[in-house]
Write an enzyme that holds these catalytic residues in place. Sequence first.
Site, PDB file in Angstrom:
ATOM      1  CG  HIS A 157     -15.852   4.588 -55.047  1.00 44.77           C
ATOM      2  ND1 HIS A 157     -16.117   5.449 -56.084  1.00 44.77           N
ATOM      3  CD2 HIS A 157     -14.502   4.465 -55.021  1.00 44.77           C
ATOM      4  CE1 HIS A 157     -14.995   5.825 -56.666  1.00 44.77           C
ATOM      5  NE2 HIS A 157     -13.985   5.238 -56.023  1.00 44.77           N
ATOM      6  CG  HIS A 209     -10.103   1.958 -56.648  1.00 41.14           C
ATOM      7  ND1 HIS A 209      -9.932   2.386 -57.949  1.00 41.14           N
ATOM      8  CD2 HIS A 209     -10.819   2.926 -56.030  1.00 41.14           C
ATOM      9  CE1 HIS A 209     -10.514   3.581 -58.103  1.00 41.14           C
ATOM     10  NE2 HIS A 209     -11.055   3.928 -56.944  1.00 41.14           N
ATOM     11  CD  GLN A 262      -5.669   5.795 -61.233  1.00 37.94           C
ATOM     12  OE1 GLN A 262      -5.917   4.888 -60.464  1.00 37.94           O
ATOM     13  NE2 GLN A 262      -5.960   7.058 -60.950  1.00 37.94           N
ATOM     14  CG  HIS A 286     -12.715   7.893 -59.957  1.00 43.59           C
ATOM     15  ND1 HIS A 286     -13.292   6.688 -60.257  1.00 43.59           N
ATOM     16  CD2 HIS A 286     -12.006   7.707 -58.794  1.00 43.59           C
ATOM     17  CE1 HIS A 286     -12.955   5.795 -59.336  1.00 43.59           C
ATOM     18  NE2 HIS A 286     -12.177   6.389 -58.441  1.00 43.59           N
ATOM     19  CD  GLU A 341     -10.212  11.013 -55.868  1.00 45.33           C
ATOM     20  OE1 GLU A 341     -10.192  10.420 -56.955  1.00 45.33           O
ATOM     21  OE2 GLU A 341      -9.808  10.512 -54.794  1.00 45.33           O
ATOM     22  CG  ASP A 397     -11.471   5.831 -53.071  1.00 43.44           C
ATOM     23  OD1 ASP A 397     -11.644   5.204 -54.127  1.00 43.44           O
ATOM     24  OD2 ASP A 397     -10.923   6.950 -53.043  1.00 43.44           O
ATOM     25  CD1 TRP A 400      -4.392   7.455 -54.485  1.00 38.15           C
ATOM     26  CD2 TRP A 400      -4.500   5.263 -54.894  1.00 38.15           C
ATOM     27  NE1 TRP A 400      -3.962   7.238 -55.777  1.00 38.15           N
ATOM     28  CE2 TRP A 400      -4.024   5.910 -56.053  1.00 38.15           C
ATOM     29  CE3 TRP A 400      -4.660   3.872 -54.922  1.00 38.15           C
ATOM     30  CZ2 TRP A 400      -3.694   5.209 -57.225  1.00 38.15           C
ATOM     31  CZ3 TRP A 400      -4.332   3.180 -56.079  1.00 38.15           C
ATOM     32  CH2 TRP A 400      -3.857   3.848 -57.214  1.00 38.15           C
TER      33      TRP A 400
HETATM   34 FE   FE2 Z   1     -11.882   5.839 -56.319  1.00 33.55          FE
END
Ligand code: FE2
Length: 411
Positions: A55, A57, A150, A208, A211, A307, A313
């Site tokens: 996982h 991005h 997203q 997702h 979360e 992630d 993030w």
């Molecule tokens: Fe993610």
Amino acid sequence: MLFQNLILENASETVDIRVIDGKFENIAPKLEPQPSEEVIDCGGKMALPPFVESHVHLDTCLTAGRPRWNLSGTLFEGIQCWEEYKPFLTKDEVKERVNKAIRLQASNGIQYVRTHVDINDPKLTALEAILELREEVKDYIDIQIVAFPQYGILSYPKGKELLEQALKMGADAAGAIPHFEFTREYSVESLNICFELAQKYGKLIDIHCDEIDDEASRGLETVATRAYEMQMGDMVTASHTTAMHSYNNAYVIRLMRILKMSEMNFVANPCVNMHLGGRVDTYPKRRSMTRVKELTAEGINVSFGSDDIFDPWNPLGNSNMRDQVFMGLYTGHMLGYEEIINSYKFVTTNAARTLHLGDAYGIKEDNDANFIVLDATNWYDALNYNAPVLANYRRGKLIASTAPVEKKILF
Ligand code: FE2
């Protein structure tokens, strides 16, 4: 080519590995070198199948601080920062960043990556760039692409159409973000759409899911039920599920039944879950990682992902999967001896199962000769001392290496 003197996973004895035409030909103790065969002595070091990043991005990687830093450290300010970055996206710009990240991953022993790519963009710029890159780098790394909405499927203009278009363009998996949709009704309906489109185009699913620290966020029960009813279980992954950390135990006991029946996969992202979670708590502050220990105890597949790599993030991140295992074990109260010694599976075999790689993954005869050699003789030491990946072999060819670190202690 003969690789001598390797310890496979948690084995107590060394073996030799013969590679012919990029495949594992023979794996056994003390193989005799053949005339003129190239021989590499691996010095009794530990070999593993390559790490699997289940996982990440890649489209957002290496953008931290551009155009501004996420100062609150929250998920939602991160989304805002990303929104402000999006006008700067071009195909070349995305490819340049992702190419760097992929090489960082290779240096850390990764050969399989599942990346989520934001498809809430009418031009689908990042998706186009990463689809091209998937082909360009396939001799070195396998990239699996999740079409990730997203802002939601129903809470973003033409969200459903963009998801369908992304799947038609070649994304490998359909995504959804039920906890970010405007309403609970949209949340459930977005999951129905995600499953229907995945089934229609024969794609995997990675959602997702929940979360958020809101214990009322209940997307997971819908995901598991659809996975079970549509018999897609092992093709389906619920990522994050951090709300499960906050669910009451009575509910989790009821939920666990359908989670097991569904046979779906889970991904926790320990570093980022710890960083983004608990942000609205005063004290005590929640850890916000899903219930990895309990899911694992029930025989449910769980893998760990990064992630984010240096993006809105996560202002840190180096694609070293060991960091995720290290944080995950601490966060999940999983520092029992057996838990430590077997924890490489969160980023190898379990993660391969999440990616649906099947029997093609692993160090066994007739498979592609993909493996890594760590500067340690067992996983316990590799984890504890953050052993570098000395060599990363893809179809028997060295694609990345790191020299052993030599420490001098002068007393
Ligand atoms: Fe993610």
